[in-house]
Design an enzyme around this catalytic site. Structure first.
Site, mmCIF file in Angstrom:
data_model
loop_
_atom_site.group_PDB
_atom_site.id
_atom_site.type_symbol
_atom_site.label_atom_id
_atom_site.label_comp_id
_atom_site.label_asym_id
_atom_site.label_seq_id
_atom_site.Cartn_x
_atom_site.Cartn_y
_atom_site.Cartn_z
ATOM 1 N N SER A 1 0.939 -1.040 0.004
ATOM 2 C CA SER A 1 0.132 0.017 0.037
ATOM 3 C C SER A 1 0.861 1.190 -0.074
ATOM 4 O O SER A 1 1.738 1.264 0.693
ATOM 5 C CB SER A 1 -0.877 -0.244 1.322
ATOM 6 N N GLY B 1 -0.161 4.374 0.283
ATOM 7 C CA GLY B 1 -1.228 5.651 0.569
ATOM 8 C C GLY B 1 -2.219 6.140 -0.543
ATOM 9 O O GLY B 1 -2.881 5.432 -1.247
ATOM 10 N N ALA B 2 -2.105 7.394 -0.676
ATOM 11 C CA ALA B 2 -2.779 8.112 -1.655
ATOM 12 C C ALA B 2 -2.107 7.918 -3.034
ATOM 13 O O ALA B 2 -2.888 8.071 -4.103
ATOM 14 C CB ALA B 2 -2.497 9.820 -1.497
ATOM 15 N N GLY B 3 -1.060 7.029 -3.091
ATOM 16 C CA GLY B 3 -0.452 6.579 -4.206
ATOM 17 C C GLY B 3 -1.013 5.389 -4.910
ATOM 18 O O GLY B 3 -0.501 4.896 -5.694
ATOM 19 N N GLY B 4 -1.884 4.687 -4.015
ATOM 20 C CA GLY B 4 -2.460 3.491 -4.599
ATOM 21 C C GLY B 4 -1.773 2.124 -3.909
ATOM 22 O O GLY B 4 -1.257 1.977 -2.944
ATOM 23 N N GLY C 1 -5.690 0.796 5.905
ATOM 24 C CA GLY C 1 -4.954 -0.272 5.576
ATOM 25 C C GLY C 1 -5.758 -1.767 5.989
ATOM 26 O O GLY C 1 -5.909 -2.682 5.304
ATOM 27 N N ASP C 2 -6.481 -1.641 6.990
ATOM 28 C CA ASP C 2 -7.384 -2.809 7.231
ATOM 29 C C ASP C 2 -8.744 -3.137 6.607
ATOM 30 O O ASP C 2 -8.895 -4.126 6.349
ATOM 31 C CB ASP C 2 -7.862 -2.478 8.976
#
Length: 368
Positions: free
Chosen positions: A278, A280-283, A309-310
C-alpha cells in the site's frame, strides 16, 4: 484460463494478538501546548484484525474475531464486540490488554491530521500462547480464510505469524499477513497467500537484521516439524525462525516504484504467494504469480487514515475467498481503503466515497 473457484464457505477468521481498547478524540483544531475541547469521542474494541472484521461484517461477510484478551480493557473490548454483533473467540490472558489513543484534528481551515498513541500491550506467557494456538487450529476446519494482522505483544516471538500461516496452509486455508518489522520479515517462511505491507514496512523488513547478515531462505523454519504440538514447545519453530529466518537484508530505502516492486518480489521469493504494497494516496503495487499491477487512485481522500490499511486487507480477503481476478480485487481493496479514510473511526467505511472512487481507480500492469 480456468474458471474462478466458487466462494468459500465459513467465516473469515481474523487474528488480533494485541487486542486494544481504541479511544478516538476529534477536535476542531488541536493546540498541542494547551487545553483542547473534544468534539466527539469513540471508545471501541480495536486492533488491526478487529478493524478488518468490522469492515468484512459491514460488507455482509461472516467473520470470527480471535486473539488474546486480558484485564478491564479486554473485557470492555469484548463487550463492544458483542454489542456490535461481531462473533469472537478470544483467549483470556493474565495481563491487561492495551489501550490506544487517536487524536484527530479536524480544523475546517487547515489540513486534517491524526496523531496515534499506541501502548505496547501485555506480556504473554508460553502457556497462554499455547492455549490460543490450540483454539486457532481447532477453528481452521470451518474457516474460509485467515487474516493475521497487527503488532505482536511482548513475549510472542517474531516468527509466530509464520507458524500460524503454516498451520492454516496445512489445512488448505489461505492466509493474509499484515505485519511490521521482524514479524513481517519472518512471515513469508509460513508461505501465506498474501503479505500486505506498506512501503515503509516493506523497507524495514528488507533491512539487514541487527543480529547479523542476510538470512538464507528455508534454513530456519520447518513447517513439517510437529514439535510445536507438544506442550513444552508450543511455538512450533517460531523461536528458531526468529534467530535465523526471514528475507534477505537490504538498504531499507526505496527510490521509486521499481525499487518497491523489487522489494515485494524479495518477499515473494522468500515464500509469500503474493505481496501487495500500500502506498497511501499513491494506491497499490502488487507482485503475484500471475504478474505485477499498480492500482492508481484518481484523487486524494482527506480524513482519518487510521484503519485504511485494515479496510484494504478486508478487500483482499474478500477477493481471495471469492476467487476474483487480481485487477478486480486490487480495485476493490484500494477503494475500501479510501472509503475508510473518509470514515470517522477505524473499522468503518464511507459507502458514498466507495461508490464514487471505485470505478475511477485504474489498474495497470507494472514492470518490476
Amino acid at each position: 484460463m480456468s474458471p474462478a473457484p466458487p466462494p468459500a464457505r465459513g467465516p473469515i477468521l481474523t487474528v488480533t494478538l494485541n487486542l486494544a481498547l481504541d479511544v478516538t478524540y476529534t477536535a476542531d483544531g488541536v493546540d498541542w501546548d494547551g487545553v483542547n475541547r473534544v468534539r466527539a469521542m469513540h471508545r471501541r474494541a480495536g486492533g488491526k484484525g478487529v478493524n478488518v472484521a468490522r469492515v468484512l461484517a459491514g460488507l455482509g461477510r461472516d467473520v470470527l474475531v480471535t486473539g488474546l484478551s486480558g484485564g478491564s480493557n479486554g473485557r470492555a473490548a469484548e463487550a463492544d464486540l458483542a454489542g456490535a454483533g461481531l462473533p469472537a473467540a478470544l483467549t483470556r490472558i493474565g495481563g491487561e490488554s492495551r489501550a490506544t489513543l487517536a487524536v484527530c484534528d479536524l480544523h475546517p481551515s487547515g489540513p486534517r491530521r491524526t496523531a496515534l498513541f499506541n501502548e505496547p500491550g501485555p506480556v504473554v506467557s508460553g502457556g497462554e500462547l499455547a492455549a490460543f494456538l490450540a483454539g486457532f487450529e481447532a477453528r481452521l476446519g470451518t474457516a474460509a480464510a485467515v487474516v493475521v494482522s497487527g503488532s505482536l505483544p511482548p513475549g510472542v516471538p517474531a516468527g509466530f505469524y509464520a507458524v500460524l500461516a503454516s498451520r492454516a496452509r496445512e489445512r488448505g486455508v489461505p492466509v493474509i499477513v499484515d505485519a511490521d518489522g521482524e514479524a513481517l520479515r519472518h512471515a513469508p517462511a509460513g508461505r501465506p497467500s498474501i503479505v500486505k505491507p506498506n512501503a515503509e514496512e516493506l523497507a524495514r523488513a528488507l533491512a539487514a537484521p541487527s543480529g547479523g547478515g542476510p538470512a538464507r531462505r528455508g534454513t530456519a523454519f520447518r513447517p513439517e516439524g510437529r514439535a510445536g504440538r507438544r506442550s513444552g514447545d508450543v511455538l512450533g519453530g517460531a523461536e528458531a525462525l526468529q534467530e535465523g529466518g526471514g528475507v534477505p537484508g537490504g538498504t531499507g530505502t526505496f527510490r521509486d516504484d521499481g525499487d518497491v516492486l523489487g522489494g515485494a518480489e524479495a518477499l515473494r521469493e522468500a515464500g509469500a504467494g503474493a505481496v501487495v504494497v500500500s502506498l497511501g494516496a499513491g494506491g497499490l503495487l502488487a507482485v503475484t504469480s500471475e504478474g505485477s499491477w499498480r492500482a492508481a487512485m484518481p484523487y486524494r481522500v482527506e480524513g482519518n487514515p487510521t484503519g485504511a490499511g485494515d479496510a484494504l486487507v478486508a478487500g483482499l480477503a474478500l477477493g481471495l475467498v471469492e476467487g476474483s481476478s487480481w485487477p478486480d480485487r486490487l480495485r476493490r481493496a484500494a477503494a475500501l481503503g479510501a472509503a475508510a479514510v473518509a470514515a470517522p473511526v477505524a473499522g468503518e467505511i464511507d459507502a458514498d466515497v466507495f461508490r464514487e472512487v471505485h470505478p475511477l481507480i485504474r489498474v495497470e500492469t507494472a514492470d518490476p
